[in-house]
Design a protein around this motif. Structure first.
Motif, PDB file in Angstrom:
ATOM      1  N   GLY A  74       0.747  -1.242   0.000  1.00 50.40           N
ATOM      2  CA  GLY A  74       0.000   0.000   0.000  1.00 50.40           C
ATOM      3  C   GLY A  74       0.776   1.289   0.000  1.00 50.40           C
ATOM      4  N   LEU A  75       2.088   1.253  -0.127  1.00 53.53           N
ATOM      5  CA  LEU A  75       2.876   2.480  -0.044  1.00 53.53           C
ATOM      6  C   LEU A  75       3.978   2.458  -1.086  1.00 53.53           C
ATOM      7  CD1 LEU A  75       3.559   5.099   1.593  1.00 53.53           C
ATOM      8  CD2 LEU A  75       5.096   3.671   2.937  1.00 53.53           C
ATOM      9  N   SER A  76       4.140   3.593  -1.775  1.00 52.59           N
ATOM     10  CA  SER A  76       5.283   3.732  -2.671  1.00 52.59           C
ATOM     11  C   SER A  76       6.071   4.966  -2.276  1.00 52.59           C
ATOM     12  CB  SER A  76       4.857   3.810  -4.137  1.00 52.59           C
ATOM     13  OG  SER A  76       4.156   4.996  -4.384  1.00 52.59           O
ATOM     14  N   ILE A  77       7.370   4.879  -2.472  1.00 60.48           N
ATOM     15  CA  ILE A  77       8.286   5.980  -2.186  1.00 60.48           C
ATOM     16  C   ILE A  77       8.928   6.384  -3.493  1.00 60.48           C
ATOM     17  CG2 ILE A  77      10.375   6.682  -0.964  1.00 60.48           C
ATOM     18  CD1 ILE A  77       9.661   4.642   1.208  1.00 60.48           C
ATOM     19  N   GLU A  78       8.793   7.662  -3.834  1.00 59.14           N
ATOM     20  CA  GLU A  78       9.385   8.190  -5.065  1.00 59.14           C
ATOM     21  C   GLU A  78      10.420   9.244  -4.711  1.00 59.14           C
ATOM     22  OE1 GLU A  78       6.288   9.631  -7.599  1.00 59.14           O
ATOM     23  OE2 GLU A  78       5.258   7.691  -7.642  1.00 59.14           O
ATOM     24  N   LEU A  79      11.611   9.096  -5.248  1.00 61.48           N
ATOM     25  CA  LEU A  79      12.670  10.074  -5.048  1.00 61.48           C
ATOM     26  C   LEU A  79      12.576  11.115  -6.146  1.00 61.48           C
ATOM     27  CD1 LEU A  79      15.574   7.627  -4.164  1.00 61.48           C
ATOM     28  CD2 LEU A  79      13.975   8.776  -2.618  1.00 61.48           C
ATOM     29  N   ALA A  81      13.964  14.580  -8.319  1.00 62.31           N
ATOM     30  CA  ALA A  81      15.240  15.050  -8.872  1.00 62.31           C
ATOM     31  C   ALA A  81      15.957  16.024  -7.943  1.00 62.31           C
ATOM     32  CB  ALA A  81      15.000  15.701 -10.235  1.00 62.31           C
ATOM     33  N   GLU A  82      15.207  16.885  -7.248  1.00 59.49           N
ATOM     34  CA  GLU A  82      15.836  17.881  -6.374  1.00 59.49           C
ATOM     35  C   GLU A  82      16.202  17.321  -5.007  1.00 59.49           C
ATOM     36  OE1 GLU A  82      11.651  17.811  -5.212  1.00 59.49           O
ATOM     37  OE2 GLU A  82      12.582  17.906  -7.176  1.00 59.49           O
ATOM     38  N   GLY A  83      15.999  16.013  -4.810  1.00 60.22           N
ATOM     39  CA  GLY A  83      16.395  15.375  -3.565  1.00 60.22           C
ATOM     40  C   GLY A  83      15.256  15.119  -2.601  1.00 60.22           C
ATOM     41  N   GLY A  84      14.099  15.629  -2.890  1.00 60.77           N
ATOM     42  CA  GLY A  84      12.944  15.392  -2.038  1.00 60.77           C
ATOM     43  C   GLY A  84      12.372  14.001  -2.256  1.00 60.77           C
ATOM     44  N   THR A  85      11.332  13.708  -1.525  1.00 65.28           N
ATOM     45  CA  THR A  85      10.697  12.394  -1.597  1.00 65.28           C
ATOM     46  C   THR A  85       9.193  12.553  -1.519  1.00 65.28           C
ATOM     47  OG1 THR A  85      12.596  11.407  -0.492  1.00 65.28           O
ATOM     48  CG2 THR A  85      10.566  10.138  -0.474  1.00 65.28           C
ATOM     49  N   THR A  86       8.478  11.746  -2.286  1.00 69.36           N
ATOM     50  CA  THR A  86       7.026  11.724  -2.230  1.00 69.36           C
ATOM     51  C   THR A  86       6.569  10.339  -1.811  1.00 69.36           C
ATOM     52  OG1 THR A  86       6.841  13.382  -3.982  1.00 69.36           O
ATOM     53  CG2 THR A  86       4.891  12.041  -3.553  1.00 69.36           C
ATOM     54  N   LEU A  87       5.691  10.308  -0.816  1.00 69.18           N
ATOM     55  CA  LEU A  87       5.051   9.066  -0.393  1.00 69.18           C
ATOM     56  C   LEU A  87       3.670   9.028  -1.019  1.00 69.18           C
ATOM     57  CD1 LEU A  87       5.802   9.024   3.451  1.00 69.18           C
ATOM     58  CD2 LEU A  87       7.115   7.973   1.616  1.00 69.18           C
ATOM     59  N   LYS A  88       3.287   7.860  -1.538  1.00 70.91           N
ATOM     60  CA  LYS A  88       1.954   7.695  -2.126  1.00 70.91           C
ATOM     61  C   LYS A  88       1.334   6.434  -1.561  1.00 70.91           C
ATOM     62  CE  LYS A  88       2.963   9.979  -6.491  1.00 70.91           C
ATOM     63  NZ  LYS A  88       2.918   9.867  -7.951  1.00 70.91           N
ATOM     64  N   SER A  89       0.081   6.557  -1.122  1.00 72.86           N
ATOM     65  CA  SER A  89      -0.618   5.385  -0.609  1.00 72.86           C
ATOM     66  C   SER A  89      -1.514   4.803  -1.691  1.00 72.86           C
ATOM     67  CB  SER A  89      -1.449   5.752   0.620  1.00 72.86           C
ATOM     68  OG  SER A  89      -2.548   6.549   0.239  1.00 72.86           O
ATOM     69  N   HIS A  90      -1.986   3.594  -1.467  1.00 71.29           N
ATOM     70  CA  HIS A  90      -2.845   2.912  -2.437  1.00 71.29           C
ATOM     71  C   HIS A  90      -4.146   3.663  -2.688  1.00 71.29           C
ATOM     72  CE1 HIS A  90      -4.486   1.637   1.383  1.00 71.29           C
ATOM     73  NE2 HIS A  90      -5.579   1.269   0.763  1.00 71.29           N
ATOM     74  N   ASP A  91      -4.577   4.519  -1.740  1.00 74.69           N
ATOM     75  CA  ASP A  91      -5.824   5.271  -1.915  1.00 74.69           C
ATOM     76  C   ASP A  91      -5.622   6.619  -2.608  1.00 74.69           C
ATOM     77  OD1 ASP A  91      -4.722   6.921   0.026  1.00 74.69           O
ATOM     78  OD2 ASP A  91      -6.280   6.564   1.509  1.00 74.69           O
ATOM     79  N   GLY A  92      -4.385   6.903  -3.054  1.00 73.42           N
ATOM     80  CA  GLY A  92      -4.099   8.135  -3.769  1.00 73.42           C
ATOM     81  C   GLY A  92      -3.585   9.279  -2.917  1.00 73.42           C
ATOM     82  N   THR A  93      -3.481   9.096  -1.614  1.00 74.96           N
ATOM     83  CA  THR A  93      -2.946  10.137  -0.739  1.00 74.96           C
ATOM     84  C   THR A  93      -1.457  10.312  -1.029  1.00 74.96           C
ATOM     85  OG1 THR A  93      -4.534   9.560   0.980  1.00 74.96           O
ATOM     86  CG2 THR A  93      -2.624  10.844   1.664  1.00 74.96           C
TER      87      THR A  93
END
Length: 117
Positions: A74-79, A81-93
């Protein structure tokens, strides 16, 4: 370090170096909740990602490895380009963190500030 209190939110002790903006974590009822301290909208619409407590150690290990991709079902981690990170849950949050915020979170993990046990 003591486990996260079942009431309230915890942030890394390293968060002060980036203006206090941070990844915030709380544990309650067998779930770990993650939110972004920068959120300024209505409280009832605040985005929160929830992870089952039995998957939390997988999330922490993934962060420490600097990984990107799926963590469990249920969770994806995206790195970014500027070094930040985005977390995404299976429900679109989605929660987006700056490089400094994510670094403070990772340092807190190393310092055992987010243990669920």
């Amino acid at each position: 370090m003591a486990p996260i209190s079942p009431v309230g939110w915890r942030k890394s002790s390293y968060s002060g170096s980036n203006g206090g903006q941070c990844v915030e974590v709380a544990i309650a009822a067998g779930m770990v909740r993650i939110r972004d301290s920068k959120y300024s909208g209505p409280p009832e619409r605040r985005p929160i990602i929830t992870v089952p407590i039995h998957r939390w150690v997988d999330v922490l290990e993934f962060v420490l490895r600097g990984g990107a991709g799926q963590v469990g079902m249920g969770l994806s981690i995206e790195l970014c380009a500027e070094g930040g990170t985005t977390l995404k849950s299976h429900d679109g949050t989605e929660l987006a963190f700056t490089a400094a915020e994510w670094d403070a979170f990772a340092k807190g993990i190393v310092n055992d500030e987010f243990s669920a046990s």
